[in-house]
Design a protein around this motif. Structure first.
Motif, mmCIF file in Angstrom:
data_model
loop_
_atom_site.group_PDB
_atom_site.id
_atom_site.type_symbol
_atom_site.label_atom_id
_atom_site.label_comp_id
_atom_site.label_asym_id
_atom_site.label_seq_id
_atom_site.Cartn_x
_atom_site.Cartn_y
_atom_site.Cartn_z
ATOM 1 N N GLY A 27 0.826 -1.215 0.000
ATOM 2 C CA GLY A 27 0.000 0.000 0.000
ATOM 3 C C GLY A 27 0.856 1.259 0.000
ATOM 4 N N MET A 28 1.938 1.241 0.780
ATOM 5 C CA MET A 28 2.813 2.418 0.828
ATOM 6 C C MET A 28 3.549 2.585 -0.497
ATOM 7 S SD MET A 28 5.743 3.372 3.555
ATOM 8 C CE MET A 28 6.887 4.734 3.277
ATOM 9 N N LEU A 29 3.993 1.472 -1.076
ATOM 10 C CA LEU A 29 4.679 1.514 -2.376
ATOM 11 C C LEU A 29 3.765 2.157 -3.432
ATOM 12 C CD1 LEU A 29 7.040 0.435 -4.276
ATOM 13 C CD2 LEU A 29 5.547 -1.520 -4.680
ATOM 14 N N VAL A 30 2.516 1.692 -3.449
ATOM 15 C CA VAL A 30 1.567 2.178 -4.449
ATOM 16 C C VAL A 30 1.231 3.655 -4.199
ATOM 17 C CG1 VAL A 30 -0.830 1.941 -5.231
ATOM 18 C CG2 VAL A 30 0.591 -0.102 -4.906
ATOM 19 N N HIS A 31 0.999 3.996 -2.938
ATOM 20 C CA HIS A 31 0.584 5.376 -2.647
ATOM 21 C C HIS A 31 1.712 6.385 -2.821
ATOM 22 C CE1 HIS A 31 -3.616 5.077 -1.709
ATOM 23 N NE2 HIS A 31 -3.395 4.029 -0.935
ATOM 24 N N GLN A 32 2.970 5.991 -2.543
ATOM 25 C CA GLN A 32 4.050 6.964 -2.790
ATOM 26 C C GLN A 32 4.179 7.200 -4.295
ATOM 27 O OE1 GLN A 32 7.286 6.349 -4.259
ATOM 28 N NE2 GLN A 32 6.723 4.226 -4.646
ATOM 29 N N GLY A 33 3.952 6.140 -5.081
ATOM 30 C CA GLY A 33 4.008 6.273 -6.541
ATOM 31 C C GLY A 33 2.854 7.111 -7.065
ATOM 32 N N ALA A 34 1.672 6.899 -6.486
ATOM 33 C CA ALA A 34 0.489 7.660 -6.914
ATOM 34 C C ALA A 34 0.676 9.143 -6.593
ATOM 35 C CB ALA A 34 -0.759 7.115 -6.216
ATOM 36 N N GLU A 35 1.273 9.407 -5.445
ATOM 37 C CA GLU A 35 1.508 10.809 -5.041
ATOM 38 C C GLU A 35 2.497 11.481 -6.009
ATOM 39 O OE1 GLU A 35 -0.188 12.341 -2.868
ATOM 40 O OE2 GLU A 35 0.976 14.176 -2.654
ATOM 41 N N SER A 36 3.534 10.751 -6.421
ATOM 42 C CA SER A 36 4.488 11.313 -7.394
ATOM 43 C C SER A 36 3.763 11.665 -8.697
ATOM 44 C CB SER A 36 5.605 10.305 -7.707
ATOM 45 O OG SER A 36 6.354 10.022 -6.560
ATOM 46 N N LEU A 37 2.949 10.732 -9.148
ATOM 47 C CA LEU A 37 2.230 10.927 -10.415
ATOM 48 C C LEU A 37 1.250 12.104 -10.313
ATOM 49 C CD1 LEU A 37 1.793 10.063 -13.260
ATOM 50 C CD2 LEU A 37 0.663 7.986 -12.451
ATOM 51 N N ARG A 38 0.653 12.261 -9.133
ATOM 52 C CA ARG A 38 -0.239 13.399 -8.881
ATOM 53 C C ARG A 38 0.549 14.713 -9.016
ATOM 54 N NH1 ARG A 38 -2.032 11.101 -4.123
ATOM 55 N NH2 ARG A 38 -3.613 9.782 -5.068
ATOM 56 N N GLY B 134 -0.885 16.544 -12.002
ATOM 57 C CA GLY B 134 -2.004 17.323 -11.458
ATOM 58 C C GLY B 134 -3.304 16.543 -11.475
ATOM 59 N N ARG B 135 -3.213 15.237 -11.721
ATOM 60 C CA ARG B 135 -4.432 14.407 -11.767
ATOM 61 C C ARG B 135 -4.319 13.248 -10.796
ATOM 62 N NH1 ARG B 135 -5.031 13.066 -18.000
ATOM 63 N NH2 ARG B 135 -6.434 11.508 -17.097
ATOM 64 N N ASP B 136 -5.495 12.672 -10.452
ATOM 65 C CA ASP B 136 -5.516 11.537 -9.522
ATOM 66 C C ASP B 136 -5.413 10.219 -10.275
ATOM 67 O OD1 ASP B 136 -5.592 12.264 -6.889
ATOM 68 O OD2 ASP B 136 -7.737 12.757 -6.944
ATOM 69 N N PRO B 137 -4.317 9.479 -10.107
ATOM 70 C CA PRO B 137 -4.229 8.192 -10.793
ATOM 71 C C PRO B 137 -5.110 7.137 -10.126
ATOM 72 C CG PRO B 137 -2.251 8.579 -9.492
ATOM 73 C CD PRO B 137 -3.126 9.785 -9.310
ATOM 74 N N ASP B 138 -5.374 6.057 -10.853
ATOM 75 C CA ASP B 138 -6.178 4.954 -10.321
ATOM 76 C C ASP B 138 -5.251 4.018 -9.528
ATOM 77 O OD1 ASP B 138 -7.584 2.580 -9.933
ATOM 78 O OD2 ASP B 138 -8.744 2.848 -11.778
ATOM 79 N N VAL B 139 -5.336 4.108 -8.196
ATOM 80 C CA VAL B 139 -4.402 3.321 -7.375
ATOM 81 C C VAL B 139 -4.652 1.812 -7.482
ATOM 82 C CG1 VAL B 139 -3.739 5.092 -5.694
ATOM 83 C CG2 VAL B 139 -5.768 3.719 -5.288
ATOM 84 N N SER B 140 -5.887 1.425 -7.821
ATOM 85 C CA SER B 140 -6.132 -0.024 -7.929
ATOM 86 C C SER B 140 -5.398 -0.596 -9.148
ATOM 87 C CB SER B 140 -7.633 -0.345 -7.960
ATOM 88 O OG SER B 140 -8.196 0.230 -9.105
ATOM 89 N N ILE B 141 -5.311 0.194 -10.212
ATOM 90 C CA ILE B 141 -4.546 -0.234 -11.399
ATOM 91 C C ILE B 141 -3.052 -0.318 -11.053
ATOM 92 C CG2 ILE B 141 -3.736 0.587 -13.672
ATOM 93 C CD1 ILE B 141 -6.653 1.450 -14.178
#
Ligand code: ATR
Length: 295
Positions: free
Chosen positions: A252-263, A267-274
């Motif tokens: 979960g932390m791996l995915v969310h740190q990556g999602a935050e970088s992409l954000r 400037g958009r919210d990525p799909d964390v489930s993907i």
């Protein structure tokens, strides 16, 4: 595989080596789902060429970059500005270029907070943190704004004490460091609301190792958050679950740190489930059976 066109923009991953990283799989899956004509590429950079590599971000007009082992600390001197998280944690894992220069972020802090909240884990009381290395710095800083007491236990006591002293100014509660020994561990976990393992103990290939002291039973009332994600169930998670406690791994932390970088880059919210699915596929693939790192 993303289709590369004449308009494709690049996002880079600086590391040395980069070949075991799951970030390219995770980020490219998210980019494809967002319909962005971007490609996330591993860029192995030897430590002596890090400054050149950062300068090349501008020359090559990259959208941004992630930074991983062993460059997260050294890259700070190449930034024009740092976020509070990056400055206090002492590490940059995300670079955002702008007209005013390079801004260095640390998305591990937000990544940990989101993963903890996704897991529904209580962190407002006493939280015991095992380990006092780089990962612990991000976790302890994230906990400073929520936990009333943080106890950092580490094999090398003086690192735990130093980390506690560094982080105490950012917490309204108590932050203490001590040796990871049986009596301190027993006292600390009694009454704790959760426990976080930030040590590398239990990570592949040392899957039977435990950052725990012989003779101490795991308390059933203390949920465990283990930052290790390979293997997906560590020996410590097994110990906790057998005792009847909840246990989450570090995916979960791996995915969310990556999602935050992409954000930050898009400037958009990525799909964390993907992103989570792509990570799991990469980890389960033959090639990543030997992923040694957390990122
Ligand atoms: P990271 O950036 O991944 O946190 P690190 O800075 O090298 O990596 O920190 C590794 C952490 O795991 C440290 O807290 C380390 O304890 P020491 O400070 O005593 O070295 C801990 N660790 C690593 N191997 C360990 C082991 N066999 N037993 C207990 N702790 C261990």
């Amino acid at each position: 595989m993303p289709t590369i066109t004449g308009r494709t923009k690049l996002v880079g991953l600086f590391g040395w080596p980069t070949e075991h990283s799951v970030s390219p799989a995770m980020q490219n899956a998210a980019l494809a789902a967002m319909g962005l004509d971007w490609c996330y590429v591993p860029l192995p950079v030897p430590p002596s060429r890090l400054a050149d590599a950062v300068a090349a971000l501008r020359a090559l007009r990259l959208v941004g970059a992630n930074v991983t082992v062993p460059h997260k600390q050294a890259v700070m001197t190449c930034m024009d500005q740092l976020t509070d998280e990056a400055r206090v944690v002492g590490a940059v894992n995300t670079i955002v270029p702008s007209d005013s220069g390079f801004l260095g972020h640390n998305t591990d802090v937000a990544g940990f907070r989101r993963a903890l909240s996704d897991a529904g884990m209580e962190a407002s009381g006493r939280v015991v943190v095992l380990g006092a290395g780089g990962a612990a710095r991000a976790v302890v800083y994230a906990l400073c704004s929520v936990a009333s007491e943080i106890l950092i236990l580490n094999r090398t006591a003086k690192r735990a004490v130093a980390l506690a002293a560094d982080m105490a100014p950012y917490s309204a509660g108590r932050v203490l460091g001590a040796a990871l020994d049986a009596s301190t561990l027993t006292q600390s976990v009694s009454g704790a609301c959760s426990l976080v393992n930030t040590t590398s103990v239990g990570m592949w290939p040392e899957v039977d190792s435990l950052p725990w002291c012989a003779g101490v039973s795991y308390p059933s009332s203390v949920p465990l958050f283990d930052l290790v994600y390979n293997p997906q169930e560590t020996a410590l998670m097994r110990l906790a679950r057998r005792a009847g406690a909840r246990a989450e791994n570090g995916l979960g932390m791996l995915v969310h740190q990556g999602a935050e970088s992409l954000r930050l880059w898009s400037g958009r919210d990525p799909d964390v489930s993907i992103m989570r699915r792509a990570c799991l596929e990469a980890l389960e693939g033959e090639h990543h059976a030997s992923v040694p790192h957390r990122r």
